[in-house]
Design an enzyme around this catalytic site. Structure first.
Site, PDB file in Angstrom:
ATOM      1  N   LEU A  65      31.689  40.529  32.652  1.00 49.82           N
ATOM      2  CA  LEU A  65      30.776  39.559  32.034  1.00 49.82           C
ATOM      3  C   LEU A  65      31.463  38.728  30.952  1.00 49.82           C
ATOM      4  O   LEU A  65      30.912  37.734  30.488  1.00 49.82           O
ATOM      5  CB  LEU A  65      29.555  40.284  31.448  1.00 49.82           C
ATOM      6  CG  LEU A  65      28.569  40.887  32.456  1.00 49.82           C
ATOM      7  CD1 LEU A  65      27.457  41.649  31.733  1.00 49.82           C
ATOM      8  CD2 LEU A  65      27.974  39.816  33.358  1.00 49.82           C
ATOM      9  N   ARG A  66      32.662  39.165  30.530  1.00 50.98           N
ATOM     10  CA  ARG A  66      33.516  38.397  29.594  1.00 50.98           C
ATOM     11  C   ARG A  66      32.955  38.230  28.185  1.00 50.98           C
ATOM     12  O   ARG A  66      33.537  37.485  27.388  1.00 50.98           O
ATOM     13  CB  ARG A  66      33.827  37.005  30.161  1.00 50.98           C
ATOM     14  CG  ARG A  66      34.450  36.982  31.550  1.00 50.98           C
ATOM     15  CD  ARG A  66      35.802  37.634  31.596  1.00 50.98           C
ATOM     16  NE  ARG A  66      36.511  37.347  32.862  1.00 50.98           N
ATOM     17  CZ  ARG A  66      37.322  38.200  33.456  1.00 50.98           C
ATOM     18  NH1 ARG A  66      37.566  39.387  32.938  1.00 50.98           N
ATOM     19  NH2 ARG A  66      37.936  37.881  34.578  1.00 50.98           N
ATOM     20  N   ASN A  96      37.147  45.113  29.710  1.00 46.82           N
ATOM     21  CA  ASN A  96      38.320  44.320  29.299  1.00 46.82           C
ATOM     22  C   ASN A  96      37.914  42.973  28.699  1.00 46.82           C
ATOM     23  O   ASN A  96      38.342  41.906  29.130  1.00 46.82           O
ATOM     24  CB  ASN A  96      39.309  44.134  30.468  1.00 46.82           C
ATOM     25  CG  ASN A  96      38.705  43.405  31.661  1.00 46.82           C
ATOM     26  OD1 ASN A  96      37.496  43.357  31.827  1.00 46.82           O
ATOM     27  ND2 ASN A  96      39.558  42.835  32.501  1.00 46.82           N
ATOM     28  N   ASP A 154      39.865  49.209  33.401  1.00 50.35           N
ATOM     29  CA  ASP A 154      40.010  48.234  34.487  1.00 50.35           C
ATOM     30  C   ASP A 154      40.682  46.939  34.057  1.00 50.35           C
ATOM     31  O   ASP A 154      40.440  46.411  32.977  1.00 50.35           O
ATOM     32  CB  ASP A 154      38.669  47.897  35.121  1.00 50.35           C
ATOM     33  CG  ASP A 154      38.867  46.965  36.299  1.00 50.35           C
ATOM     34  OD1 ASP A 154      39.624  47.332  37.205  1.00 50.35           O
ATOM     35  OD2 ASP A 154      38.317  45.850  36.287  1.00 50.35           O
ATOM     36  N   ASP A 307      33.635  43.286  41.696  1.00 48.25           N
ATOM     37  CA  ASP A 307      34.768  42.899  40.832  1.00 48.25           C
ATOM     38  C   ASP A 307      34.664  41.412  40.466  1.00 48.25           C
ATOM     39  O   ASP A 307      35.669  40.692  40.439  1.00 48.25           O
ATOM     40  CB  ASP A 307      36.121  43.220  41.460  1.00 48.25           C
ATOM     41  CG  ASP A 307      37.262  43.159  40.440  1.00 48.25           C
ATOM     42  OD1 ASP A 307      36.993  42.957  39.229  1.00 48.25           O
ATOM     43  OD2 ASP A 307      38.432  43.289  40.850  1.00 48.25           O
TER      44      ASP A 307
HETATM   45  O1  DOR Z   1      41.615  40.503  39.904  1.00 48.19           O
HETATM   46  C1  DOR Z   1      41.259  41.147  38.940  1.00 48.19           C
HETATM   47  N1  DOR Z   1      40.668  40.553  37.876  1.00 48.19           N
HETATM   48  N2  DOR Z   1      41.455  42.462  38.931  1.00 48.19           N
HETATM   49  C2  DOR Z   1      41.209  43.205  37.844  1.00 48.19           C
HETATM   50  O2  DOR Z   1      41.405  44.391  37.898  1.00 48.19           O
HETATM   51  C3  DOR Z   1      40.732  42.584  36.586  1.00 48.19           C
HETATM   52  C4  DOR Z   1      40.039  41.325  36.864  1.00 48.19           C
HETATM   53  C5  DOR Z   1      39.814  40.477  35.625  1.00 48.19           C
HETATM   54  O3  DOR Z   1      39.374  41.023  34.614  1.00 48.19           O
HETATM   55  O4  DOR Z   1      40.018  39.266  35.695  1.00 48.19           O
HETATM   56 ZN    ZN Z   2      40.598  46.275  38.406  1.00 50.86          ZN
END
Ligand code: DOR
Ligand code: ZN
Length: 430
Positions: A65-66, A96, A154, A307
């Site tokens: 969701l950033r 992350n 992740d 994802d």
């Molecule tokens: O492609 C990806 N983008 N894989 C990940 O594990 C993290 C994700 C991201 O946060 O952009």
């Molecule tokens: Zn990942």
């Protein structure tokens, strides 16, 4: 919010072994009854859903969701709006962010923002290690108390075996699932695509499938040692499937998810250097895709997870090697998975299991069923609706999808959370 009667749909609730024509009555935010024919109590809003599927709300256990920190890519508000439009009633927010969700304060912020502006339910996932650095464990007990339903680094892999062992031991004591982004980074070396014929032909540096499966193999040894609940994020290759299948036979508490893009695209999609096809793990070979599909059908892979990884043009309008990995997925996942139903690979009931009941079970979330008495989280699906993926019409703040222009069949037409309609296709409700 008025009570709702969904009348005349096909109710698919695999958790209760139901697949039949029935009416569904939602009262006071809960499922009140599912019966062949129900008379609407007075004041109830009746919605005709003939020829549509009525299923327990879809749950995405892997969403970026950033927020906090990268709201120019996505926010809790826009990301949950995209989720609702895609048929999801709940999403799990990967940690992350900036800063990463490695402390109670960040979890609490996400929970509060979700309550204020979230369109669907948001379940935070906390970090395994402080700052996702792979060194010291985050305070998992605090994270759990504040609302985290699992832990994961992740985007990054927990590379150090001793750290992973301690993480599994600690999480086991708390009953928290550990979700691993399985990537041996010494093998993958940040290779922007899959190591195979396609990348060789077009001159992109590849990372081998073994970068994933070698890490899964190590982790499974640690699961055997610790007994912790372990979940493989975005599994992408045949060898990972083989390992998970084998370890499930031994009864270890292991589960796995696959993304729609790893089910639908191969490394051939990268030959045009469309940076929207750059993703981690990378799009794999035809054999890998076939293995992922078979494993999803037979249950070796438990769940579909998007994802959903929004990125802006700043990260994507660059050379392939420089592009940030990731693609959005919330608004295309259901239609892509319905292609597997149309192809006879998944039954409708298995699809609903993989996108609703299984994620709920893996993470111990409410939902995943339309059992009377449970929260009225419902997705209404038109399995025949034809549409074309037009990125400019998506709810997500980002546009990074490789599926632009793809002809789709089937979509969510109504999403209901706790008895409230949070998304409805135009003209669906009076
Ligand atoms: O492609 C990806 N983008 N894989 C990940 O594990 C993290 C994700 C991201 O946060 O952009
Ligand atoms: Zn990942």
């Amino acid at each position: 919010m008025p009570d709702i009667l969904l009348r005349g749909g096909r109710v698919i609730d695999p958790a209760r072994n139901v697949d039949a024509g029935a009416d569904v009555l939602l009262q006071n935010g809960k499922v009140a009854a599912v019966e062949a024919r129900l008379a609407p109590p007075s004041g109830t809003k009746v919605i005709e859903v003939e020829n549509l599927w009525v299923v327990p709300g879809l749950i995405d256990m892997h969403t970026h969701l950033r927020e906090p920190g990268q709201e120019y890519k996505e926010s809790i508000e826009t990301g949950t709006a995209a989720a609702a439009a895609g048929g999801f009633t709940a999403v799990c927010a990967m940690p992350n962010t900036v800063p990463p969700n490695d402390t109670r304060a960040v979890t609490e912020l996400i929970v509060r923002r979700a309550r204020e502006v979230g369109v669907v339910r948001v379940y935070p996932i906390g970090c395994i290690t402080q700052g996702q650095k792979g060194e010291s464990l985050a305070e998992m007990g605090d994270l759990q108390e504040a609302g985290c339903v699992a832990v994961s680094d992740d985007g990054k892999c927990v590379m150090n075996s001793e750290v992973m062992r301690r993480a599994l031991e600690y999480a086991r004591g708390l009953g928290l699932p550990v979700i691993q982004h399985a990537e041996d980074t010494s093998l993958s070396a940040n290779g922007p695509a899959h190591e195979g014929a396609a990348t060789t032909r077009i001159g992109l540096r590849g990372q081998p499938a073994a970068a994933e499966s070698a890490m899964v193999a190590r982790d499974l040894e640690l699961v055997a040692l610790t007994g912790a609940r372990y979940h493989v994020a975005h599994a992408s290759c045949a060898e990972t499937v083989r390992l998970v299948r084998e370890v499930k036979r031994r009864g270890l508490p292991v589960t796995a998810e696959v993304t729609p893009h790893h089910l639908m695209l191969t490394d051939e999609a990268c030959v045009g250097y469309d940076t929207n096809t750059r993703v981690h793990p990378p799009l794999r070979s035809q054999e890998d895709v076939a293995a992922m599909r078979a494993a999803l059908a037979d249950g070796t892979i438990d769940a579909v997870a998007t994802d959903h990884a929004p990125h802006s043009p700043v990260e994507k309008d660059v050379e392939f090697e420089q592009a940030a990995p990731g693609m959005i997925g919330l608004e295309t996942a259901l239609a892509l998975c319905l292609e597997l139903v149309a192809a006879g690979i998944l039954s409708p009931a298995v699809l609903v299991t993989r996108m609703s009941a299984a994620p709920a079970k893996i993470l111990g979330l409410p939902g995943g069923t339309l059992a009377p008495g449970t929260a009225a989280d419902v997705t209404v699906i038109d399995p025949r609706a034809a549409w074309t993926c037009d990125p400019s019409r998506l709810r997500s703040r980002s546009r990074n999808t490789p599926f632009a222009g793809r002809a789709m069949r089937g979509r969510g037409v109504m999403t209901i959370v706790a008895g409230s309609i949070v998304f409805a296709e135009e003209g669906r409700v009076g």
